[in-house]
Design an enzyme around this catalytic site. Structure first.
Site, mmCIF file in Angstrom:
data_model
loop_
_atom_site.group_PDB
_atom_site.id
_atom_site.type_symbol
_atom_site.label_atom_id
_atom_site.label_comp_id
_atom_site.label_asym_id
_atom_site.label_seq_id
_atom_site.Cartn_x
_atom_site.Cartn_y
_atom_site.Cartn_z
ATOM 1 N N GLY A 31 -13.671 -7.103 10.917
ATOM 2 C CA GLY A 31 -13.047 -6.632 9.937
ATOM 3 C C GLY A 31 -13.814 -6.804 8.775
ATOM 4 N N ARG A 38 5.863 -2.459 16.230
ATOM 5 C CA ARG A 38 7.316 -2.950 16.655
ATOM 6 C C ARG A 38 8.197 -2.075 15.562
ATOM 7 N NH1 ARG A 38 6.769 -8.550 13.653
ATOM 8 N NH2 ARG A 38 6.500 -7.155 11.876
ATOM 9 N N ALA A 95 1.061 0.293 12.359
ATOM 10 C CA ALA A 95 1.384 1.481 11.836
ATOM 11 C C ALA A 95 1.414 1.354 10.226
ATOM 12 C CB ALA A 95 2.572 2.206 12.361
ATOM 13 N N GLY A 141 -0.241 0.284 6.425
ATOM 14 C CA GLY A 141 -1.332 0.929 5.457
ATOM 15 C C GLY A 141 -2.768 1.065 6.196
ATOM 16 N N ALA A 142 -2.986 -0.086 6.834
ATOM 17 C CA ALA A 142 -4.576 -0.137 7.286
ATOM 18 C C ALA A 142 -4.570 0.869 8.379
ATOM 19 C CB ALA A 142 -4.996 -1.623 7.515
ATOM 20 N N LYS A 186 0.771 -1.331 -0.046
ATOM 21 C CA LYS A 186 0.037 0.010 -0.007
ATOM 22 C C LYS A 186 0.796 1.209 -0.014
ATOM 23 C CE LYS A 186 -3.896 -2.280 2.132
ATOM 24 N NZ LYS A 186 -4.962 -2.199 3.078
HETATM 25 P P1 NDP Z 1 1.271 -3.443 6.205
HETATM 26 O O1 NDP Z 1 2.254 -4.419 5.793
HETATM 27 O O2 NDP Z 1 1.158 -1.979 5.586
HETATM 28 O O3 NDP Z 1 1.409 -3.366 7.755
HETATM 29 C C1 NDP Z 1 1.394 -4.608 8.391
HETATM 30 C C2 NDP Z 1 1.397 -4.136 9.908
HETATM 31 O O4 NDP Z 1 1.323 -5.275 10.800
HETATM 32 C C3 NDP Z 1 2.633 -3.438 10.566
HETATM 33 O O5 NDP Z 1 2.449 -2.371 11.283
HETATM 34 C C4 NDP Z 1 3.544 -4.600 11.180
HETATM 35 O O6 NDP Z 1 4.521 -4.249 11.938
HETATM 36 C C5 NDP Z 1 2.324 -5.181 11.586
HETATM 37 N N1 NDP Z 1 2.735 -6.747 11.998
HETATM 38 C C6 NDP Z 1 2.900 -7.543 11.095
HETATM 39 N N2 NDP Z 1 3.405 -8.813 12.100
HETATM 40 C C7 NDP Z 1 3.113 -8.381 13.052
HETATM 41 C C8 NDP Z 1 3.607 -9.008 14.436
HETATM 42 N N3 NDP Z 1 3.752 -10.368 14.492
HETATM 43 N N4 NDP Z 1 3.363 -8.675 15.699
HETATM 44 C C9 NDP Z 1 3.085 -7.214 15.592
HETATM 45 N N5 NDP Z 1 2.990 -6.545 14.516
HETATM 46 C C10 NDP Z 1 2.943 -6.997 13.160
HETATM 47 O O7 NDP Z 1 -0.365 -3.928 6.170
HETATM 48 P P2 NDP Z 1 -1.813 -3.479 6.023
HETATM 49 O O8 NDP Z 1 -1.710 -2.385 6.893
HETATM 50 O O9 NDP Z 1 -1.937 -3.247 4.589
HETATM 51 O O10 NDP Z 1 -2.587 -4.953 6.408
HETATM 52 C C11 NDP Z 1 -2.778 -5.122 7.817
HETATM 53 C C12 NDP Z 1 -3.862 -5.994 8.128
HETATM 54 O O11 NDP Z 1 -5.218 -5.562 7.646
HETATM 55 C C13 NDP Z 1 -3.797 -7.357 6.984
HETATM 56 O O12 NDP Z 1 -4.197 -8.350 7.935
HETATM 57 C C14 NDP Z 1 -4.934 -6.975 6.141
HETATM 58 O O13 NDP Z 1 -5.536 -8.082 5.528
HETATM 59 C C15 NDP Z 1 -5.665 -6.214 6.753
HETATM 60 N N6 NDP Z 1 -6.719 -5.428 6.190
HETATM 61 C C16 NDP Z 1 -8.132 -5.478 6.408
HETATM 62 C C17 NDP Z 1 -9.197 -4.867 5.582
HETATM 63 C C18 NDP Z 1 -10.408 -4.699 5.703
HETATM 64 O O14 NDP Z 1 -11.263 -4.323 4.883
HETATM 65 N N7 NDP Z 1 -10.993 -5.589 6.764
HETATM 66 C C19 NDP Z 1 -8.519 -3.622 4.799
HETATM 67 C C20 NDP Z 1 -6.973 -3.536 4.848
HETATM 68 C C21 NDP Z 1 -6.104 -4.342 5.434
HETATM 69 P P3 NDP Z 1 5.674 -3.523 11.877
HETATM 70 O O15 NDP Z 1 5.433 -2.156 11.105
HETATM 71 O O16 NDP Z 1 6.411 -3.444 13.018
HETATM 72 O O17 NDP Z 1 6.483 -4.694 10.793
#
Ligand code: NDP
Length: 289
Positions: free
Chosen positions: A248, A155, A131, A133-134, A71
């Site tokens: 969600g 993290r 933090a 995209g979502a 994103k």
């Molecule tokens: P990004 O890759 O942009 O961000 C992922 C986030 O998850 C980061 O903050 C990352 O932390 C964190 N993360 C990943 N693994 C872990 C872990 N083991 N422990 C703690 N933090 C973790 O992804 P998106 O923001 O695009 O998506 C996030 C979630 O939202 C997905 O599951 C997606 O499917 C869901 N989603 C649902 C939607 C809906 O309509 N319901 C719409 C959009 C997204 P760090 O920065 O530290 O790596």
């Protein structure tokens, strides 16, 4: 009108893509409304994103969604950004407008519609886990709609700090960043907890947030962005103490309706999408928020 054997193409770029049910509800909505469009769910690794966008241009796609982890990365391959996408610095929906690829963000708007079925964001103190995209999309829309105080827990220090700074500088709300320490304790004064990480997603690396769930209280609202499964461990803990919950699915359906409107100029019936999501995820009692 004469028969055409050429349809308009839309889809999604993400990895892992296999657990994302968006394709099912999009295709069902297109069929139901007899729209001559298709939606293709594509597995795209980060190193292939530039070529995937080039491919969509070459094939004159009407548009596409971006999910994990594209994103933010996709922005450099686009021609321009819509207003909210520009503030968020994240794009979940690209729209082909007269041959130009414009980045929009429908995630936050979809979440906000679901949230408002439960309560108003005005004056709420919000804790956001994540933090990416979502998280950025949700935080910006909540702040634009009156939420007053944000704690970002993440993290990665850079990403977490950036989101808190964005909220303070562009939206003028109180915001602090807390690095994610083990067994993290959310403040008791929090009104709303939102999991905006990918933790809990089918096919993901982890199903359990590193959180002290004793901090989830009955007067809180607890929301999760995870769609599959809709009932996450976090939401189960919240239900157990009597907190109000938002899964969600409402966010997903709402943002999909907005995306289809961008691509086709047609407003689809959200109930068609909800019914198909219920069928493919094999779950009952999905709330359409
Ligand atoms: P990004 O890759 O942009 O961000 C992922 C986030 O998850 C980061 O903050 C990352 O932390 C964190 N993360 C990943 N693994 C872990 C872990 N083991 N422990 C703690 N933090 C973790 O992804 P998106 O923001 O695009 O998506 C996030 C979630 O939202 C997905 O599951 C997606 O499917 C869901 N989603 C649902 C939607 C809906 O309509 N319901 C719409 C959009 C997204 P760090 O920065 O530290 O790596």
């Amino acid at each position: 009108m004469s028969e055409t054997f050429l349809c308009e193409l839309t889809g999604s770029f993400s990895t892992p893509a296999a657990g994302n049910p968006t394709v099912a509800m999009m295709e069902m909505a297109y069929r139901h409304h007899k729209l001559n469009f298709r939606y293709i769910n594509c597995e795209v690794a980060p190193a292939d994103l530039a070529n995937a966008v080039k491919g969509a241009r070459a094939l004159n796609w009407a548009g596409f969604n971006l999910s994990i982890p594209h994103k933010v990365a996709v922005i450099k391959y686009l021609d321009s950004l819509g207003e909210s996408a520009e503030i968020m610095g994240a794009v979940n929906c690209v729209v082909n407008r007269d041959g130009k690829f414009v980045g929009e963000n429908t995630d936050g708007k979809g979440f906000l519609q679901a949230f408002k079925k439960v309560d108003t964001p005005k004056g709420k103190r919000i804790a956001i886990l994540g933090a990416g995209g979502a998280a950025r999309a949700i935080a910006v829309e909540l702040a634009l709609d009156g939420a007053s105080d944000f704690t970002i827990i993440n993290r990665d220090l850079k990403r977490g700090n950036e989101l808190a700074k964005l909220l303070k500088q562009r939206l003028h709300v109180a915001a602090e960043f807390n690095p994610w320490c083990s067994n993290y304790k959310i403040k008791k004064t929090t009104d709303v907890i939102i999991n905006a990480t990918s933790v809990g997603m089918v096919g993901g690396n982890s199903s359990q947030l590193d959180l002290d769930t004793n901090c989830v209280l009955s007067n809180m609202i607890v929301a999760d962005v995870i769609v599959n499964p809709p009932q996450t461990n976090l939401l189960r803990s919240a239900c157990n103490v009597g907190a109000r919950t938002i899964d969600g699915l409402g966010m997903m359906v709402n943002q999909a309706v907005i995306a289809v409107q961008y691509w086709t100029s047609f407003e689809v019936d959200p109930n068609v999408m909800v019914t198909e999501l219920r069928r493919v995820l094999k779950v009952g009692n999905i709330k359409q928020s």
